[in-house]
Write an enzyme that holds these catalytic residues in place. Sequence first.
Site, PDB file in Angstrom:
ATOM      1  N   ASP A  98       0.753  -1.190   0.060  1.00 31.86           N
ATOM      2  CA  ASP A  98       0.008   0.106   0.162  1.00 31.86           C
ATOM      3  C   ASP A  98       0.757   1.248  -0.057  1.00 31.86           C
ATOM      4  OD1 ASP A  98       0.815   0.387   2.782  1.00 31.86           O
ATOM      5  OD2 ASP A  98      -0.950  -0.789   3.325  1.00 31.86           O
ATOM      6  N   HIS A 113       6.685  -7.585  -1.569  1.00 31.85           N
ATOM      7  CA  HIS A 113       5.480  -8.156  -2.407  1.00 31.85           C
ATOM      8  C   HIS A 113       5.237  -7.196  -3.627  1.00 31.85           C
ATOM      9  CE1 HIS A 113       4.518 -11.083   0.853  1.00 31.85           C
ATOM     10  NE2 HIS A 113       5.279 -11.342   0.292  1.00 31.85           N
ATOM     11  N   CYS A 121       5.473  -4.115 -17.305  1.00 30.40           N
ATOM     12  CA  CYS A 121       5.313  -4.890 -18.391  1.00 30.40           C
ATOM     13  C   CYS A 121       5.386  -6.415 -18.178  1.00 30.40           C
ATOM     14  CB  CYS A 121       6.320  -4.726 -19.739  1.00 30.40           C
ATOM     15  SG  CYS A 121       5.801  -5.764 -21.010  1.00 30.40           S
ATOM     16  N   GLY A 183       2.010  -6.922  13.203  1.00 33.53           N
ATOM     17  CA  GLY A 183       0.962  -7.118  12.184  1.00 33.53           C
ATOM     18  C   GLY A 183       0.837  -8.014  11.215  1.00 33.53           C
ATOM     19  N   SER A 185       0.624 -12.568  10.160  1.00 36.75           N
ATOM     20  CA  SER A 185       0.297 -13.739  10.773  1.00 36.75           C
ATOM     21  C   SER A 185       1.355 -14.729  10.727  1.00 36.75           C
ATOM     22  CB  SER A 185      -0.990 -14.248   9.847  1.00 36.75           C
ATOM     23  OG  SER A 185      -0.779 -14.285   8.538  1.00 36.75           O
ATOM     24  N   ASN A 209       1.311  -7.868  17.663  1.00 33.00           N
ATOM     25  CA  ASN A 209       0.413  -8.082  16.873  1.00 33.00           C
ATOM     26  C   ASN A 209      -0.791  -8.519  17.702  1.00 33.00           C
ATOM     27  OD1 ASN A 209       0.229  -9.254  14.213  1.00 33.00           O
ATOM     28  ND2 ASN A 209      -0.567 -11.212  15.007  1.00 33.00           N
TER      29      ASN A 209
HETATM   30  P1  OAD Z   1      -2.444 -11.480   7.329  1.00 31.28           P
HETATM   31  O1  OAD Z   1      -3.722 -11.066   6.995  1.00 31.28           O
HETATM   32  O2  OAD Z   1      -2.301 -12.855   6.846  1.00 31.28           O
HETATM   33  O3  OAD Z   1      -2.193 -11.195   8.771  1.00 31.28           O
HETATM   34  C1  OAD Z   1      -2.561  -9.942   9.608  1.00 31.28           C
HETATM   35  C2  OAD Z   1      -2.122 -10.127  10.972  1.00 31.28           C
HETATM   36  O4  OAD Z   1      -2.130  -8.841  11.695  1.00 31.28           O
HETATM   37  C3  OAD Z   1      -3.117 -11.126  11.783  1.00 31.28           C
HETATM   38  O5  OAD Z   1      -2.107 -11.967  12.602  1.00 31.28           O
HETATM   39  C4  OAD Z   1      -3.791 -10.109  12.761  1.00 31.28           C
HETATM   40  O6  OAD Z   1      -4.101 -10.535  13.868  1.00 31.28           O
HETATM   41  C5  OAD Z   1      -2.955  -9.029  12.794  1.00 31.28           C
HETATM   42  N1  OAD Z   1      -3.726  -7.529  12.941  1.00 31.28           N
HETATM   43  C6  OAD Z   1      -4.800  -7.343  12.629  1.00 31.28           C
HETATM   44  N2  OAD Z   1      -5.023  -5.957  13.042  1.00 31.28           N
HETATM   45  C7  OAD Z   1      -3.983  -5.620  13.788  1.00 31.28           C
HETATM   46  C8  OAD Z   1      -3.595  -4.321  14.369  1.00 31.28           C
HETATM   47  N3  OAD Z   1      -4.390  -3.311  14.409  1.00 31.28           N
HETATM   48  N4  OAD Z   1      -2.564  -4.227  14.786  1.00 31.28           N
HETATM   49  C9  OAD Z   1      -1.705  -5.435  15.263  1.00 31.28           C
HETATM   50  N5  OAD Z   1      -1.907  -6.584  14.431  1.00 31.28           N
HETATM   51  C10 OAD Z   1      -3.092  -6.723  13.716  1.00 31.28           C
HETATM   52  O7  OAD Z   1      -1.340 -10.411   6.722  1.00 31.28           O
HETATM   53  P2  OAD Z   1       0.074 -10.613   6.231  1.00 31.28           P
HETATM   54  O8  OAD Z   1       0.680 -11.358   7.294  1.00 31.28           O
HETATM   55  O9  OAD Z   1       0.562  -9.567   6.129  1.00 31.28           O
HETATM   56  O10 OAD Z   1       0.727 -11.605   0.002  1.00 31.28           O
HETATM   57  O11 OAD Z   1      -0.086 -11.522   4.969  1.00 31.28           O
HETATM   58  C11 OAD Z   1       0.913 -11.806   4.252  1.00 31.28           C
HETATM   59  C12 OAD Z   1       0.777 -11.828   2.768  1.00 31.28           C
HETATM   60  O12 OAD Z   1      -0.220 -12.920   2.402  1.00 31.28           O
HETATM   61  C13 OAD Z   1       0.468 -10.698   2.245  1.00 31.28           C
HETATM   62  O13 OAD Z   1       1.698  -9.773   2.066  1.00 31.28           O
HETATM   63  C14 OAD Z   1      -0.274 -10.802   0.773  1.00 31.28           C
HETATM   64  C15 OAD Z   1      -0.949 -12.193   1.462  1.00 31.28           C
HETATM   65  O14 OAD Z   1      -1.363 -13.090   0.550  1.00 31.28           O
HETATM   66  C16 OAD Z   1       0.658 -11.139  -1.357  1.00 31.28           C
HETATM   67  O15 OAD Z   1      -0.429 -10.681  -1.814  1.00 31.28           O
HETATM   68  C17 OAD Z   1       1.717 -11.735  -2.085  1.00 31.28           C
END
Ligand code: OAD
Length: 242
Positions: A98, A113, A121, A183, A185, A209
Amino acid sequence: MPIDLRSYDHIVVLTGAGVSASSGLPTYRGPGGLWEKEGLSDLATSEAWQERPQDVWKLFGGLRGQVREVEPNAAHLALARMEALADGAFTLVTQNVDGLHQRAGSVNVVELHGNIHQTRCSSTDCKLEVFTDELAYEEVPVCSLCSAKLRPDIVLFGEALPVLGDHLATRALRDCDLFIAIGTSGTVSPASRFVRSAEYVGAHTVLVNLEAMDEGGSAFKEQFIGKADELLPEIFLPATAT
Ligand code: OAD
């Protein structure tokens, strides 16, 4: 106990979608998560890009509009202050696409990512530079140089990480003495393995987290559970609250 950033020489921060949640962007997993909606995660794949690129554009074009509407939150701002106040090297590796860290003032940002605001392209042989682009295309756009399909500059499932981002993250982790994941998972590799790399080189490892990571199997030495925008300004010294 707060953590004094000045006690560390090589700090690596890894962020995920939870950092942008308080700005109003959805996470990927969990309640309200993007990938919880039927069929959406199938679109973020290399197969989908080959078979139905228009649908892939629909997903990411829509996200472009959503991201444009939001502002960095207190977590992004705290991270920018942490970088400015740290005495040593500070590398922010993000899985987020973002661009909110840069908007908040973070400088040394490694995007693992890709970036939703960029288009490139799809032909690896083409010389077209990646460019900033806010359009949400109805039809798949084509390259002005080689006529191949243009695509959002995002890493899809089944694709390799950008070489530079991968290299910079690996290099930063090799020297790191403080690793902070925020933040995320911890489900998507290779970022999910960074904590083990940091542990291996003897770094202090910290998770901030909403949910704890499995205590037994986790490599984190400290876990702060709650919202990143509320916790970050409190956890680190010098004070990062604005
Ligand atoms: P996830 O959606 O898998 O995990 C988000 C984490 O943030 C969870 O553990 C939530 O508990 C936590 N969370 C939510 N709100 C929060 C807050 N206000 N403060 C702190 N923690 C909070 O997202 P990512 O781990 O970023 O990849 O996912 C990894 C990748 O999976 C992404 O980059 C994306 C996705 O597929 C691609 O698109 C290539």
